[in-house]
Design a protein around this motif. Structure first.
Motif, PDB file in Angstrom:
ATOM      1  N   HIS A   1       0.746  -1.293   0.033  1.00  0.00           N
ATOM      2  CA  HIS A   1       0.286  -0.017  -0.140  1.00  0.00           C
ATOM      3  C   HIS A   1       1.118   1.268   0.007  1.00  0.00           C
ATOM      4  CE1 HIS A   1      -3.795  -2.011   0.818  1.00  0.00           C
ATOM      5  NE2 HIS A   1      -2.991  -2.925   1.545  1.00  0.00           N
ATOM      6  N   ILE A   2       0.627   2.146  -0.859  1.00  0.00           N
ATOM      7  CA  ILE A   2       1.337   3.528  -0.887  1.00  0.00           C
ATOM      8  C   ILE A   2       0.376   4.499  -0.098  1.00  0.00           C
ATOM      9  CG2 ILE A   2       2.432   5.169  -2.196  1.00  0.00           C
ATOM     10  CD1 ILE A   2       3.809   2.799  -2.707  1.00  0.00           C
ATOM     11  N   THR A   3       0.711   4.843   0.716  1.00  0.00           N
ATOM     12  CA  THR A   3      -0.309   6.034   1.513  1.00  0.00           C
ATOM     13  C   THR A   3       0.377   7.442   1.135  1.00  0.00           C
ATOM     14  OG1 THR A   3       1.231   5.563   3.506  1.00  0.00           O
ATOM     15  CG2 THR A   3      -0.935   4.384   3.513  1.00  0.00           C
ATOM     16  N   HIS A   4       1.599   7.719   1.033  1.00  0.00           N
ATOM     17  CA  HIS A   4       1.761   9.070   0.432  1.00  0.00           C
ATOM     18  C   HIS A   4       1.656   9.336  -0.863  1.00  0.00           C
ATOM     19  CE1 HIS A   4       5.548   7.669   0.915  1.00  0.00           C
ATOM     20  NE2 HIS A   4       6.408   8.686   1.301  1.00  0.00           N
ATOM     21  N   GLN A   5       0.390   9.687  -1.457  1.00  0.00           N
ATOM     22  CA  GLN A   5       0.546   9.612  -2.974  1.00  0.00           C
ATOM     23  C   GLN A   5       0.738  10.789  -3.673  1.00  0.00           C
ATOM     24  OE1 GLN A   5      -3.748   8.993  -2.126  1.00  0.00           O
ATOM     25  NE2 GLN A   5      -3.164   6.797  -1.590  1.00  0.00           N
TER      26      GLN A   5
ATOM     27  N   GLY B   1      14.386  -6.644   2.143  1.00  0.00           N
ATOM     28  CA  GLY B   1      13.855  -6.800   3.384  1.00  0.00           C
ATOM     29  C   GLY B   1      12.520  -7.501   3.130  1.00  0.00           C
ATOM     30  N   GLY B   2      11.820  -8.108   4.076  1.00  0.00           N
ATOM     31  CA  GLY B   2      10.481  -8.908   3.899  1.00  0.00           C
ATOM     32  C   GLY B   2       9.303  -7.776   3.619  1.00  0.00           C
ATOM     33  N   ILE B   3       8.363  -8.425   3.018  1.00  0.00           N
ATOM     34  CA  ILE B   3       7.016  -7.721   2.743  1.00  0.00           C
ATOM     35  C   ILE B   3       6.665  -6.870   4.031  1.00  0.00           C
ATOM     36  CG2 ILE B   3       4.774  -7.785   2.003  1.00  0.00           C
ATOM     37  CD1 ILE B   3       6.757  -8.088  -0.357  1.00  0.00           C
ATOM     38  N   ARG B   4       6.228  -7.526   5.109  1.00  0.00           N
ATOM     39  CA  ARG B   4       5.780  -6.879   6.173  1.00  0.00           C
ATOM     40  C   ARG B   4       6.758  -5.394   6.566  1.00  0.00           C
ATOM     41  NH1 ARG B   4       5.240 -11.027  10.487  1.00  0.00           N
ATOM     42  NH2 ARG B   4       7.638 -10.460  10.821  1.00  0.00           N
TER      43      ARG B   4
ATOM     44  N   GLN C   1       6.348  -2.599   4.175  1.00  0.00           N
ATOM     45  CA  GLN C   1       5.245  -1.899   4.476  1.00  0.00           C
ATOM     46  C   GLN C   1       5.491  -0.867   5.557  1.00  0.00           C
ATOM     47  OE1 GLN C   1       2.228  -1.851   2.405  1.00  0.00           O
ATOM     48  NE2 GLN C   1       2.348   0.175   3.381  1.00  0.00           N
ATOM     49  N   GLU C   2       6.127  -1.385   6.743  1.00  0.00           N
ATOM     50  CA  GLU C   2       6.578  -0.569   7.785  1.00  0.00           C
ATOM     51  C   GLU C   2       7.479   0.560   7.130  1.00  0.00           C
ATOM     52  OE1 GLU C   2       8.438  -2.936  11.150  1.00  0.00           O
ATOM     53  OE2 GLU C   2       9.840  -1.412  11.128  1.00  0.00           O
ATOM     54  N   MET C   3       8.312   0.213   6.537  1.00  0.00           N
ATOM     55  CA  MET C   3       9.100   1.192   5.816  1.00  0.00           C
ATOM     56  C   MET C   3       8.397   2.356   5.283  1.00  0.00           C
ATOM     57  SD  MET C   3      10.753   2.330   2.847  1.00  0.00           S
ATOM     58  CE  MET C   3      10.108   0.872   1.811  1.00  0.00           C
ATOM     59  N   LEU C   4       7.422   1.934   4.379  1.00  0.00           N
ATOM     60  CA  LEU C   4       6.564   2.789   3.602  1.00  0.00           C
ATOM     61  C   LEU C   4       5.942   3.827   4.458  1.00  0.00           C
ATOM     62  CD1 LEU C   4       5.347   0.543   0.539  1.00  0.00           C
ATOM     63  CD2 LEU C   4       6.839   2.791   0.346  1.00  0.00           C
ATOM     64  N   ASP C   5       5.216   3.059   5.636  1.00  0.00           N
ATOM     65  CA  ASP C   5       4.438   3.999   6.458  1.00  0.00           C
ATOM     66  C   ASP C   5       5.470   5.080   7.169  1.00  0.00           C
ATOM     67  OD1 ASP C   5       2.531   2.507   5.446  1.00  0.00           O
ATOM     68  OD2 ASP C   5       2.320   1.153   7.223  1.00  0.00           O
TER      69      ASP C   5
END
Ligand code: NAP
Ligand code: ZN
Length: 354
Positions: free
Chosen positions: A143-147, A295-298, A301-305
């Motif tokens: 998921h990309i939250t900062h669009q 890095g893993g998928i979880r 997502q943590e990095m993106l957030d």
């Protein structure tokens, strides 16, 4: 299967050019993505030129993908058409080994499937993000939250997670002095992320022209690594050093900068081995030489957030698809500030004018 426009390398010694590829039609767990931007990683270049000796042609690179969902299979619950999403270096893994169960699909004991140059479930080999669209199993979609700046988010999918994961693993934060070696795509994210985690950050660069940028990106100090006096001054001072250099080089020059029990973590994957280290630089201070792979998928997502919450994105130079071969030459000259990102809208023009 459906035809898709792409840019491909036909062989190790030939430039990339337009090519029509086939994508699978989305299955029940698949997400179909219209690719908007794709970052250009040095691994794309290593692969296109067969520097690791395992490239399958035609090769469509690209593993820093952002785009918009156009369709989702009926079993997909997390994504719907219109969502902004990302795809990084992996599109599949076995799902049942210890590493996969621990959420570390990047260390899958049966081998994860790379977004390009891996075994494709529909047959043949996987083809990456230098293309108009891609179909990916929902477990490997982010998921990309900062669009508002999707282009500058794209390189987080490899350069971001590849630096975030070791910085977290080795508990970089306040009170730690961290070195980042090389200011390219990975290195500039290493500087930004280590700074955001609260560490004291020192950049090591071979390029005097990057000193001001290094400071602007978050380095507390910048050392020209070719200058022995500056290097000597830094001996025994670091808790952790992240080495992002893409070419073989003398690792002893960095090992001696570590404190007792400090760690030098290699990220670069040069075609030929490094000439060192010397054992005494490791044993006398119980120093550690390590490596880390994406890095893993979880954790991705943590990095993106983490980045979205702090408004961290990459510093990019946008290019048109047809400029990719020139961009590779500039990357080899260390002339990237600090990641090329392909505007995928330009793929149509590149295909038409060919
Ligand atoms: P990049 O943008 O080309 O940056 C590499 C930087 O290394 C250059 O900007 C330069 O920085 C320095 N450098 C290059 N050649 C050098 C040389 N001969 N001597 C000293 N310094 C040199 O590359 P990247 O995309 O960040 O990727 C870096 C490496 O990491 C590549 O080998 C890539 O394949 C690998 N990689 C690994 C992972 C992983 O999971 N471990 C993931 C992605 C990429 P200065 O100008 O500041 O010296
Ligand atoms: Zn990469």
């Amino acid at each position: 299967m459906h035809p898709t426009s792409a840019y491909a390398a036909p062989a190790a010694d030939q430039p990339l050019g337009p090519r029509t590829i086939q994508r699978r039609n989305p299955g029940p767990h698949d997400v179909a993505i219209d690719i908007r931007y794709c970052g250009v990683c040095h691994s794309d270049l290593h692969t296109v030129r067969n520097e690791w000796g395992n490239t399958i042609y035609p090769c469509v690179p690209g593993h820093e993908i952002v785009g918009i969902v156009t369709a989702a299979g009926h079993e997909v619950t997390e994504f719907k058409p219109g969502d902004s999403v990302g795809v990084g270096c992996m599109v599949d893994s076995c799902g049942h080994c210890d590493s996969c169960r621990a959420g570390e699909e990047n260390y899958c004991e049966n081998g994860f499937t790379g977004t390009y140059n891996g075994p494709a479930i529909e047959g043949g080999h996987t083809l990456g993000g230098y293309s108009a669209n891609i179909v990916v199993d929902d477990k490997f979609v982010l998921h990309i939250t900062h669009q508002d700046n999707l282009a500058a988010v794209a390189p987080l999918l490899c350069a971001g997670i590849t630096t975030y994961s070791p910085l977290r693993h080795w508990r970089v934060g306040p009170g730690k002095r961290v070195g980042i070696v090389g200011l390219g795509g990975l290195g500039h994210m290493g500087v930004k992320l280590a700074h955001a985690m609260g560490a004291e950050v020192v950049l090591f660069t071979t390029s005097p022209g990057k000193i001001a940028d290094g400071r602007r990106l978050g380095a507390d100090d910048v050392v020209i690594s070719k200058d022995p006096v500056q290097m000597e001054h830094r001996h025994n001072g670091f808790d952790f050093i992240l080495d992002t250099v893409s070419a073989p080089h003398d690792l002893d020059a960095y090992l001696v900068l570590l404190k007792r029990e400090g760690t030098l973590c290699l990220l670069g994957a040069p075609a030929t081995p490094h000439p060192s280290p010397a054992a005494h630089n490791l044993i006398f201070k119980r120093r550690q030489l390590a490596g880390s792979l994406i890095g893993g998928i979880r954790e991705t997502q943590e990095m993106l957030d983490f980045c979205a919450a702090r408004n961290i994105v990459c510093d990019i130079e946008m290019i048109a698809m047809r400029d990719i071969n020139t961009a590779y030459e500039r990357m080899l000259k260390r002339d990237v500030k600090y990641r090329f990102v392909i505007d995928m809208q330009t793929l149509k023009d590149a295909t038409r004018s060919a």
